[in-house]
Scaffold this motif. Structure first.
Motif, PDB file in Angstrom:
ATOM      1  N   ARG A 390      47.039  37.886  -7.257  1.00 11.81           N
ATOM      2  CA  ARG A 390      48.072  38.786  -6.746  1.00 11.81           C
ATOM      3  C   ARG A 390      47.434  39.932  -5.964  1.00 11.81           C
ATOM      4  O   ARG A 390      46.426  40.502  -6.395  1.00 11.81           O
ATOM      5  N   LYS A 391      48.044  40.261  -4.822  1.00  9.56           N
ATOM      6  CA  LYS A 391      47.588  41.389  -4.010  1.00  9.56           C
ATOM      7  C   LYS A 391      48.803  42.224  -3.625  1.00  9.56           C
ATOM      8  O   LYS A 391      49.790  41.681  -3.124  1.00  9.56           O
ATOM      9  N   THR A 392      48.700  43.531  -3.853  1.00  9.99           N
ATOM     10  CA  THR A 392      49.833  44.427  -3.630  1.00  9.99           C
ATOM     11  C   THR A 392      49.391  45.646  -2.836  1.00  9.99           C
ATOM     12  O   THR A 392      48.376  46.279  -3.171  1.00  9.99           O
ATOM     13  N   PHE A 393      50.149  45.964  -1.796  1.00 10.71           N
ATOM     14  CA  PHE A 393      49.922  47.173  -1.006  1.00 10.71           C
ATOM     15  C   PHE A 393      51.180  48.029  -1.052  1.00 10.71           C
ATOM     16  O   PHE A 393      52.301  47.514  -0.969  1.00 10.71           O
ATOM     17  N   GLN A 394      50.989  49.350  -1.168  1.00 14.80           N
ATOM     18  CA  GLN A 394      52.133  50.258  -1.214  1.00 14.80           C
ATOM     19  C   GLN A 394      51.859  51.494  -0.369  1.00 14.80           C
ATOM     20  O   GLN A 394      50.738  52.026  -0.353  1.00 14.80           O
ATOM     21  N   GLN A 395      52.883  51.941   0.339  1.00 13.61           N
ATOM     22  CA  GLN A 395      52.839  53.213   1.053  1.00 13.61           C
ATOM     23  C   GLN A 395      54.159  53.938   0.826  1.00 13.61           C
ATOM     24  O   GLN A 395      55.228  53.382   1.039  1.00 13.61           O
ATOM     25  N   GLU A 396      54.059  55.176   0.388  1.00 14.29           N
ATOM     26  CA  GLU A 396      55.234  56.025   0.231  1.00 14.29           C
ATOM     27  C   GLU A 396      54.961  57.375   0.878  1.00 14.29           C
ATOM     28  O   GLU A 396      53.875  57.952   0.729  1.00 14.29           O
ATOM     29  N   LEU A 397      55.927  57.870   1.611  1.00 14.86           N
ATOM     30  CA  LEU A 397      55.901  59.209   2.175  1.00 14.86           C
ATOM     31  C   LEU A 397      57.158  59.944   1.727  1.00 14.86           C
ATOM     32  O   LEU A 397      58.253  59.385   1.793  1.00 14.86           O
ATOM     33  N   ARG A 398      56.999  61.183   1.294  1.00 13.56           N
ATOM     34  CA  ARG A 398      58.177  61.974   0.936  1.00 13.56           C
ATOM     35  C   ARG A 398      57.910  63.446   1.237  1.00 13.56           C
ATOM     36  O   ARG A 398      56.755  63.901   1.222  1.00 13.56           O
TER      37      ARG A 398
END
Length: 809
Positions: A390-398
């Protein structure tokens, strides 16, 4: 699922002040949540980030429980799941046969190991959404604060959830001073634990490094001592009859042991007062045993008729397991879960607000062999290894900003990409005994491998604002729009000889390095089917809160949550797939109404919080037997998730902390929930009215009480006494579509634990004796009937005594 461990039972009665999991002051200064100053002898004031802003726990219009590092240290949990007993209407366990999290809250919970399903209870660590239930049972040594938000999360936290979210924040590097901590534990079942951390200020108040490591080993508390026979094959083949009349028992070795290392390296940079950047690397290396499973198969089931029957006496002493390395099932290596993650959290003050960025990448490799029936056998009766990459990428901007003295806003965007390759290698020797060999040989000697691949993305835009209508009255409104896309490619379980589409006797499973070679769909396209699906959904929250006085705060909240649809795990039956099996199930939605109040009484010596809720789940995702018809008119059925039900749950939750005198703290929780199906339809005929079936994993009552007392010993140091009691009423774990006699219930249980420790006056050295499940209660944590084949059960740990030593520098 029931709880595998419920920590720290108590000497305090349940009737002690009704109950809260308080969050104590955080001393390391590293996490975003912290404790404010409190009057001497009073309950400490906790700051939480449940609204993505720093707010006092007692003035946050959400049902949230906070647990800080000091409280965690008192409770001595093995992992974050052990803390669930101290949060009302929240339970945590492990899925039978696997070391994977199974959280449940307010009528919904995780019940399956399928890697494609979105969990109804989310887990967020340092703002990164954990994608896999295999690593959601976090080690607690490095945790600064945990916040458990109950109810649908449809605005601010990562991906949408219908039940709630567990938000964990780890300790940050200390920029001001060097520090180190070392802790060791030795206990029953061969338990050895070593944990340590070091903080190094590289540039005073500007750049700092924190290194953390935690190692746990145990032999396990169950015994491989199940017996079998005489084996009675039904098939008349020579291979099947060669097992006729055999008897035997397990080798007596311990089962379910731990072998795990967790590590984090963190670099904190604060070049100016308005800029903070945290870069961290995380690693998990877990190679513990497969959990011990107990065979409880009754007369009339296939395995019973074949001679694999349950024994009598203590089930902890008659579990069954497999060993060796054969057919991609490597029991000698254990259940391996290795993960690596790199995360960057950046906060920049811009104007009147703060811009926050969360960037993360995580890879995971799981190899999970299991003996599904909990039997000992000379033939590999039903062994299967569930493996995933499994490979997971996340980007969050707030951006969190104060628009005026009376208006503040949080707005942003979220994106996550998740890639899963998943294969199951099964050795089904019971088919050799039942009906004879396959077209390419014996099932026990030749693994069938089913492979599924999923590519998923989740994107969202969100905003939430607070409007202070008066000095006492505040309106909160927020919304989120989510887009979820998933693609699936799948092939049914095949033998190596069948990968080309026909039968090639020159090929065998030994020709391949791993089951993932079977999943090379470009090289072996025969029988591969593909499907894609997408969903988009708005969710929201509106809350009105009123501060009646500095001591009383009340709120009313309506919120909607959403759990994305998805695809089923396919192909493990070995039946050729048809396109209809790839049809997805749709999202599950939750509408929740909550009324609560929070109070500080008697000069802050008593903190009492109570919330009442009513939540409805529409299109609830449930696993049921589903019929299919092939193009030639023949039919078959399989267990799969479908949108089958509407659920209503209502209840009350209470939390309290009482500090009657300096050094004495009493806490507790009380949860009541009444859940039922408003509608529940099965796509296949059933012999019972499913609306009358209780909700699984929804005990009507849960409660805990705990107490800690510091006794000064002159100038030498202090003795700390701690104890707790936890209670959970009877609840359904799993049900049978046709026969209520096959339903699995978890009996009511009450667990007591306690500890006594000494800390020297410099707060440098400590020693503690810990006892868990002091009454040595035997309690069921899970049960399952697998068709007409067998019934299996899992149990929680017996009494555990350990000695813990610690030193700080």
């Amino acid at each position: 699922m029931g709880k595998t461990t419920i920590l720290l039972g108590s000497v305090a009665p349940l009737t002690l002040a009704m109950l809260a999991v308080p969050a104590q002051a955080q001393q390391d200064g590293g996490a975003q949540g912290s404790a404010a100053e409190a009057p001497t002898g009073g309950v400490e004031d906790i700051v939480v980030t449940a609204t993505r802003r720093d707010t006092r726990l007692q003035q946050t219009p959400i049902a949230v429980s906070a647990i800080t590092s000091n409280t965690i240290q008192q409770m001595a949990p093995r992992d974050v799941g052990d803390l669930a007993a101290f949060v009302p209407n929240f339970s945590a366990s492990r899925i039978p046969s696997f070391k994977a999290a199974a959280f449940a809250m307010r009528g919904v919970g995780t019940t399956t190991i399928i890697p494609f399903n979105d969990a109804p209870i989310g887990v967020v660590v340092d703002d990164f959404v954990m994608p896999s239930i295999q690593t959601q049972l976090l080690d607690t040594f490095d945790i600064a604060q945990i916040e458990v938000l109950r109810g649908p999360q449809g605005t601010l936290f990562g991906k949408n959830t219908t039940g709630g979210v567990v938000v964990a924040r780890t300790k940050r590097p200390d920029l001001g001073a060097f520090g180190a901590q070392l802790r060791g534990e030795i206990g029953d079942f061969g338990t050895r634990v070593v944990q340590g951390s070091v903080d190094v200020p590289i540039i005073q108040d500007v750049l700092g490094l924190r290194l953390v490591g935690s190692y746990r080993h145990s032999d396990g508390y169950m015994v491989n001592n199940a017996c079998y026979g005489p084996i009675t094959p039904i098939a008349t083949t020579a291979f099947a009859q060669s097992y006729a009349g055999r008897t035997g028992c397990g080798d007596g070795r311990a089962l379910g042991g731990d072998e795990m290392f967790n590590g984090r390296a963190k670099l904190l940079w604060k070049p100016t007062p308005g800029i903070t950047a945290l870069l961290q690397y995380e690693m998990v290396r877990d190679s513990g045993d497969a959990p011990g499973i107990v065979n409880q198969t009754r007369p009339g089931f296939v395995f019973y008729n074949l001679g694999f029957r349950p024994g009598t006496g203590n089930p902890l002493k008659r579990a069954g397991a497999s060993d060796g390395d054969f057919g991609f099932n490597d029991f000698d290596a254990g259940q391996v879960v290795n993960s690596d993650g790199v995360y960057a959290n950046v906060d920049i003050e811009i104007g009147a607000g703060t811009l926050s960025s969360v960037t993360g990448y995580r890879s995971q490799r799981s190899r999970l062999p299991g003996n599904f029936a909990g039997v000992v056998s000379p033939i590999r009766l039903w062994d299967a290894s569930r493996d995933d990459n499994r490979k997971t990428f996340q980007q969050e901007l707030r951006y969190a900003v104060e628009l005026s003295d009376r208006i503040n806003l949080v707005a942003g965007g979220f994106y996550q990409r998740d890639k899963v390759d998943f294969c199951v290698a099964s050795l089904l020797g019971y088919l050799d005994l039942l009906r004879g060999p396959s077209a390419v040989g014996n099932y026990a000697d030749n693994p069938q491998v089913a492979c599924n691949k999923q590519r998923a993305t989740s994107t969202a835009l969100f905003a939430e604002a607070n409007f202070e209508l008066t000095d006492r009255l505040t309106l909160t409104t927020g919304g989120r729009y989510s887009w979820d896309k998933k693609r699936l490619a799948a092939r049914t379980a095949v033998f190596a000889q069948q990968l080309g589409g026909g039968i090639d006797p020159s090929v065998s499973w030994q020709s391949f390095d791993s089951p993932f070679d079977y999943g090379d769909f470009d090289r072996y396209p025969a029988g591969v089917l593909r499907q894609r699906a997408s969903w988009k959904e708005p969710t929201w929250r509106a809350s009105i809160s009123y501060k009646a006085s500095p001591q009383f705060f009340t709120y009313f909240t309506y919120s909607r949550g959403y759990k994305a649809g998805g695809f089923n795990e396919l192909g493990t039956s070995g039946v050729p797939l048809i396109q209809a099996q790839l049809a997805p199930y749709d999202p599950e939605k939750a509408d929740s109404f909550e009324l609560g109040f929070k109070s500080d009484l008697f000069d802050r010596k008593l903190q009492l919080n109570i919330a009442g809720f009513h939540v409805t789940y529409d299109d609830a995702q449930r696993q049921l037997l589903f019929p299919f018809t092939r193009s030639d008119g023949t039919s078959f059925s399989e267990i799969r998730f479908i949108n089958a039900a509407k659920i209503e749950v209502k209840g009350v939750e209470a939390e309290a902390t009482l500090v009657p005198t300096d050094g004495l703290t009493l806490r507790g929780t009380l949860g009541y929930q009444d859940g039922k199906y408003k509608s529940f339809s099965s796509p296949t005929p059933t012999a019972r009215n499913l609306v009358d079936v209780p909700l699984n994993r929804t005990p009507k009552w849960q409660a805990s009480g705990s107490g800690s007392y510091d006794i000064p010993i002159g100038d030498i140091g202090r003795i700390t006494l701690f104890g707790s009691v936890t209670y959970q009423s009877r609840s359904l774990f799993n049900f049978d579509l046709n026969n209520p006699a096959n339903d699995a219930y978890l009996d009511a249980r009450t667990l007591f634990n306690a500890s006594i420790g000494f800390t020297d006056a410099s707060d440098r050295y400590s020693i503690r004796l810990v006892g868990q499940n002091l009454t040595n209660q035997l309690y069921l944590t899970g049960g399952q009937t697998v068709g007409q084949l067998f019934t299996r059960e899992t149990y929680g740990p017996p009494r555990y005594i350990a000695l813990e030593l610690g030193v700080k520098f």
